[in-house]
Design a protein around this motif. Structure first.
Motif, mmCIF file in Angstrom:
data_model
loop_
_atom_site.group_PDB
_atom_site.id
_atom_site.type_symbol
_atom_site.label_atom_id
_atom_site.label_comp_id
_atom_site.label_asym_id
_atom_site.label_seq_id
_atom_site.Cartn_x
_atom_site.Cartn_y
_atom_site.Cartn_z
ATOM 1 N N VAL A 1 45.861 42.568 27.824
ATOM 2 C CA VAL A 1 45.203 41.320 27.394
ATOM 3 C C VAL A 1 43.832 41.182 28.035
ATOM 4 C CG1 VAL A 1 47.300 40.022 26.875
ATOM 5 C CG2 VAL A 1 46.371 39.957 29.183
ATOM 6 N N ILE A 2 43.582 41.907 29.130
ATOM 7 C CA ILE A 2 42.268 41.807 29.788
ATOM 8 C C ILE A 2 41.298 42.865 29.257
ATOM 9 C CG2 ILE A 2 43.091 40.747 31.917
ATOM 10 C CD1 ILE A 2 42.185 44.308 32.139
ATOM 11 N N GLU A 3 41.697 43.539 28.148
ATOM 12 C CA GLU A 3 40.863 44.628 27.619
ATOM 13 C C GLU A 3 39.461 44.151 27.262
ATOM 14 O OE1 GLU A 3 40.885 47.647 23.785
ATOM 15 O OE2 GLU A 3 42.677 46.521 24.283
ATOM 16 N N VAL A 4 39.361 42.977 26.654
ATOM 17 C CA VAL A 4 38.042 42.448 26.302
ATOM 18 C C VAL A 4 37.906 41.017 26.790
ATOM 19 C CG1 VAL A 4 37.632 43.885 24.264
ATOM 20 C CG2 VAL A 4 38.935 41.794 24.028
ATOM 21 N N GLY A 5 36.701 40.641 27.113
ATOM 22 C CA GLY A 5 36.395 39.246 27.349
ATOM 23 C C GLY A 5 36.549 38.727 28.758
ATOM 24 N N VAL A 6 37.077 39.522 29.693
ATOM 25 C CA VAL A 6 37.256 39.035 31.060
ATOM 26 C C VAL A 6 36.069 39.509 31.898
ATOM 27 C CG1 VAL A 6 38.732 39.116 33.087
ATOM 28 C CG2 VAL A 6 39.758 39.038 30.829
ATOM 29 N N ASP A 7 35.415 38.567 32.543
ATOM 30 C CA ASP A 7 34.172 38.883 33.255
ATOM 31 C C ASP A 7 34.248 38.330 34.680
ATOM 32 O OD1 ASP A 7 31.653 39.464 34.058
ATOM 33 O OD2 ASP A 7 30.608 38.275 32.548
ATOM 34 N N VAL A 8 34.608 39.202 35.633
ATOM 35 C CA VAL A 8 34.683 38.802 37.044
ATOM 36 C C VAL A 8 33.843 39.795 37.846
ATOM 37 C CG1 VAL A 8 36.219 38.373 39.006
ATOM 38 C CG2 VAL A 8 37.003 37.867 36.682
ATOM 39 N N PRO A 9 32.584 39.458 38.135
ATOM 40 C CA PRO A 9 31.678 40.410 38.803
ATOM 41 C C PRO A 9 32.197 40.915 40.152
ATOM 42 C CG PRO A 9 30.454 38.552 37.920
ATOM 43 C CD PRO A 9 31.897 38.217 37.768
ATOM 44 N N ASN A 10 33.076 40.139 40.842
ATOM 45 C CA ASN A 10 33.552 40.557 42.164
ATOM 46 C C ASN A 10 34.665 41.604 42.085
ATOM 47 O OD1 ASN A 10 33.440 40.237 45.080
ATOM 48 N ND2 ASN A 10 35.482 39.334 44.905
ATOM 49 N N ALA A 11 35.222 41.847 40.874
ATOM 50 C CA ALA A 11 36.284 42.850 40.719
ATOM 51 C C ALA A 11 35.650 44.238 40.647
ATOM 52 C CB ALA A 11 37.086 42.571 39.461
ATOM 53 N N THR A 12 36.058 45.116 41.569
ATOM 54 C CA THR A 12 35.425 46.446 41.649
ATOM 55 C C THR A 12 36.399 47.605 41.442
ATOM 56 O OG1 THR A 12 35.757 46.472 44.041
ATOM 57 C CG2 THR A 12 33.625 45.641 43.239
ATOM 58 N N VAL A 13 37.694 47.300 41.291
ATOM 59 C CA VAL A 13 38.676 48.377 41.116
ATOM 60 C C VAL A 13 39.511 48.111 39.862
ATOM 61 C CG1 VAL A 13 40.601 49.669 42.112
ATOM 62 C CG2 VAL A 13 38.841 48.706 43.612
ATOM 63 N N MET A 14 39.584 49.104 38.987
ATOM 64 C CA MET A 14 40.463 49.052 37.820
ATOM 65 C C MET A 14 41.424 50.228 37.912
ATOM 66 S SD MET A 14 41.641 48.163 34.848
ATOM 67 C CE MET A 14 40.551 46.826 34.381
ATOM 68 N N VAL A 15 42.712 49.930 38.106
ATOM 69 C CA VAL A 15 43.741 50.974 38.121
ATOM 70 C C VAL A 15 44.494 50.901 36.798
ATOM 71 C CG1 VAL A 15 45.837 51.818 39.224
ATOM 72 C CG2 VAL A 15 43.986 50.885 40.620
ATOM 73 N N VAL A 16 44.533 52.016 36.068
ATOM 74 C CA VAL A 16 45.258 52.061 34.795
ATOM 75 C C VAL A 16 46.500 52.922 34.990
ATOM 76 C CG1 VAL A 16 45.135 52.623 32.341
ATOM 77 C CG2 VAL A 16 43.074 51.862 33.543
ATOM 78 N N GLU A 17 47.652 52.277 34.991
ATOM 79 C CA GLU A 17 48.928 52.984 35.157
ATOM 80 C C GLU A 17 49.320 53.638 33.825
ATOM 81 O OE1 GLU A 17 51.270 53.560 37.392
ATOM 82 O OE2 GLU A 17 51.003 52.187 39.093
#
Length: 699
Positions: free
Chosen positions: A553-569
């Motif tokens: 659900v966070i694939e598009v439209g979520v904008d949080v500049p402080n988030a720096t890590v994306m882990v895709v299981e």
């Protein structure tokens, strides 16, 4: 019989087979003639049994002499051995495993044709064929079966239900033999210039090529007959698209003024100096909006490239000219994100924005609808709720559609019809290779934002296996302790959101209690009530939630500049474009960001996909690879994508023919040899568009 004859009335079909064929979308004789073989076999090598040599592929005509079923001590393999002989009394043994049903097929004295690889059984000292293709030759058959199924280059069709390739071969032959000379809609001057065969010749060559046709050309779909049929399929699609473009250019549009006041208002909303690409694209949009014909433009831009600010500038042009703008998004999360962004960007101008989404109360919707109908609100932002019949605008001048591939072409049209020929701006963050973009969005002009805003750093991508999860968790912990935030995303299995939710919930329990007990971990998925989703996202945006466990659900439209890590299981379960979209949720601030792809078991294709993501952050390169690896239908991911249904053409294999067809169609529509020919083409497209391509013809 003619091309419109229903399939059930074609001799040899009948009700049961008609149901099989109709399940494949084959309802008329014409449909079956465009049901192309997927490969061809050269069965012209007919040999007497006495001349067979081990190792060769051959066709033989013989008679069943005897049949027996050998018994095996350890297990029953269901083997059937049939002894065949021809007029010279030479013999050949055919062997089939797990085929007890053949006892009732190969009765002594029956004539058959066999096609297969000849082997030598040294133990028994006999020639054999293992699992050969076979045809029963009946004396009462109307056609020479041996001449249809063997002794020639034979077409192999994909079976339709229980209707086999042999049955299809016979039915197609009957249609071709019984049809009168077929009218050829493809303009003769184009056929002559490109040296393409006429329709009758092409259909015969497509289904029953002459024995001297090059088999390699056939199986690469490059025989003259195949090229003609592929070209025609693309040509009529491109003609339809060109006619739509031509019609759109004749409609009366809104001529927006670009005076000094409008320019000053646009300058007020720019938070930073725009990139060269943004300036170029805005210039293209502004030029379109200042003309007297409606704008129809596709805006492509990689994740984080700044499409929203460009869309906001287009909205300013509309509003400052006394019109309203509407932005349609596929999900509430994306619509809400657009609302937040536009409210922030447009705050200096004091515009009133009315959100309209399915989850709103009846009273909230009524207020928004009244604000739009009276002109009190200048901008609408919403989901499919915007398309409802009772939603009216006072003066809609600009329709913006985000992630167009999630919508059908009719939904785009229904939003346009809320105004009087409003300008249309279609946006997508899914980079679409040029061939596919021009096929789906051929009636739109294309603008591309191909550079990121200043200060953005390329995201570093790493590949880890399940065995290295501890390292991944340690890395997340270090990033959070440095004041950053992280996403951990779980895949849907076979497109099942329920499975993804279960995986995310189980992971959330372990991560929040065992792995990161000292951190605040949040859970987000599509089945949460809207209020809970909003609360979780607000907590993440404010920094209270440090690790967000989520489905796509966070694939598009979520904008949080402080988030720096994306882990895709389980990254092997995602498409390349989807992972690229997820990766775009980080890297939105000035700090270095990271994407970690965690996989379980990887196929060779899977390894290639992961390697592509690790080595490249170029969305268009990734999209090209994704298209090649998965094919157009799966690449786009939805049946509403607007992708036409091709029976013979293939968007990947036949790009050169598609380009040629596009050029010919455009020239034909823009500079027709005569108005009569153009009128005939228009009639043909209107009559065949829906059936041929599964697309609605707009206008």
């Amino acid at each position: 019989m003619d091309l419109s004859t229903p399939i059930k009335f074609v001799k040899g079909v009948g009700p049961r087979r008609a149901a099989d064929l109709e399940g494949r979308g084959l309802t008329t004789a014409a449909d079956l003639l465009t049901y192309a073989p997927f490969r061809y076999e050269d069965r012209s090598n007919i040999k007497p049994l006495g001349q067979l040599a081990p190792g060769e592929m051959a066709t033989v005509l013989a008679e069943v002499h005897s049949l027996h079923a050998p018994q095996f001590h350890r297990r029953d393999l269901g083997m059937i051995e049939v002894i065949f002989q021809d007029s010279s009394s030479q013999r050949l043994t055919g062997k089939w495993f797990h085929a007890q049903y053949l006892k009732n097929v190969f009765l002594p004295g029956i004539r058959v044709s066999l096609f297969g690889k000849v082997e030598f059984d040294g133990y028994k000292g006999e020639l054999t064929m293992l699992h050969p293709d076979y045809e029963i030759l009946r004396d009462d058959d109307e056609e020479d079966e041996a001449g249809l199924h063997t002794g020639r280059i034979v077409p192999v069709y994909e079976a339709a239900g229980k209707t086999s390739t042999r049955v299809l071969r016979g039915v197609v032959k009957r249609i071709i033999d019984n049809l009168p000379e077929m009218p050829d809609a493809l303009p003769e001057f184009i056929r002559r210039r490109l040296a393409l065969p006429d329709l009758t010749t092409a259909l015969k060559g497509l289904h029953f090529p002459s024995v001297d046709t090059d088999l390699r050309l056939l199986n690469n779909f490059r025989s003259p007959a195949q090229i003609r049929m592929i070209f025609e399929e693309f040509f009529w699609l491109e003609t339809g698209i060109s006619l739509k473009r031509r019609q759109a250019r004749t409609e009366p549009g809104i001529r927006f003024e670009l005076n000094e006041r409008v320019r000053e208002q646009i300058k007020k909303i720019l938070p930073f100096k725009p990139t060269g690409a943004q300036k170029r694209v805005l210039g293209e949009i502004a030029r379109d909006m200042s003309t007297e014909t409606p704008m129809s433009r596709l805006l492509q831009g990689d994740v984080g490239s700044g499409k929203t600010i460009v869309a906001a500038q287009a909205a300013v042009i509309a509003v400052e000219n006394g019109y309203q703008a509407a932005l349609l998004a596929p999900t509430e999360i994306l619509a809400a994100q657009h609302q937040v962004n536009l409210e922030r960007v447009l705050a200096p101008l004091g515009y009133r924005i009315a959100p309209l989404m399915g989850s709103m109360t009846k009273k909230e919707k009524a207020v928004a609808k009244r604000a739009l109908a009276t002109g009190f609100a200048q901008i609408a932002i919403g989901t499919h709720a915007l398309l409802e019949e009772d939603v009216e605008f006072d003066k809609l001048g600009l329709a913006i559609i985000d992630e167009q591939h999630r919508f059908g072409v009719m939904q785009r049209k229904s939003l346009q019809q809320k105004g009087v020929y409003p300008d249309v701006l279609v946006m997508t963050a899914t980079p679409i290779p040029r061939t596919l973009a021009l096929t789906i969005y051929g009636d739109l002009d294309v603008s591309i934002i191909d550079e990121l805003p200043p200060g953005r750093q390329p995201i570093k991508t790493f590949h880890k296996t399940k065995l290295e999860l501890e390292q991944v968790y340690s890395f997340i912990l270090r990033q959070v302790q440095a004041g950053r935030q992280a996403y951990i995303v779980y895949a849907a299995i076979e497109e099942s959101e329920t499975q993804a939710v279960k995986a995310a919930q189980a992971a959330y329990q372990e991560l929040s209690t065992v792995v990161f007990p000292q951190l605040k971990v949040g859970l987000l998925h599509g089945k949460l009530p809207s209020a809970e989703k909003d609360a979780v996202m607000d907590g993440f945006k404010r920094g209270e939630v440090q690790v967000l466990v989520s489905t796509t659900v966070i694939e598009v439209g979520v904008d949080v500049p402080n988030a720096t890590v994306m882990v895709v299981e389980n990254a092997e379960r995602f498409g390349l474009a989807q992972i690229h979209q997820l990766r775009g949720r980080v890297g939105r601030g000035a700090d270095q960001s990271y994407c970690v792809l965690v996989t379980d078991k990887l196929s060779d294709t899977g390894r290639e996909r992961i390697r592509t993501l690790v080595e490249s952050t170029d969305g268009f390169h990734i999209a090209e690879m994704d298209l090649r690896l998965r094919g157009p239908g799966e690449f786009l991911g939805t049946k509403q994508s607007g992708l036409p249904v091709f029976r013979i053409g293939n968007l990947l294999r036949d790009q050169e023919i598609l380009e040629l067809a596009r050029e010919e169609a455009r020239t034909f529509v823009e500079q027709p040899p005569s108005e009569e020919l153009l009128e005939a083409a228009l009639r043909f497209v209107r009559e065949h568009w829906q059936r041929r391509y599964g697309l609605a013809l707009i206008g």
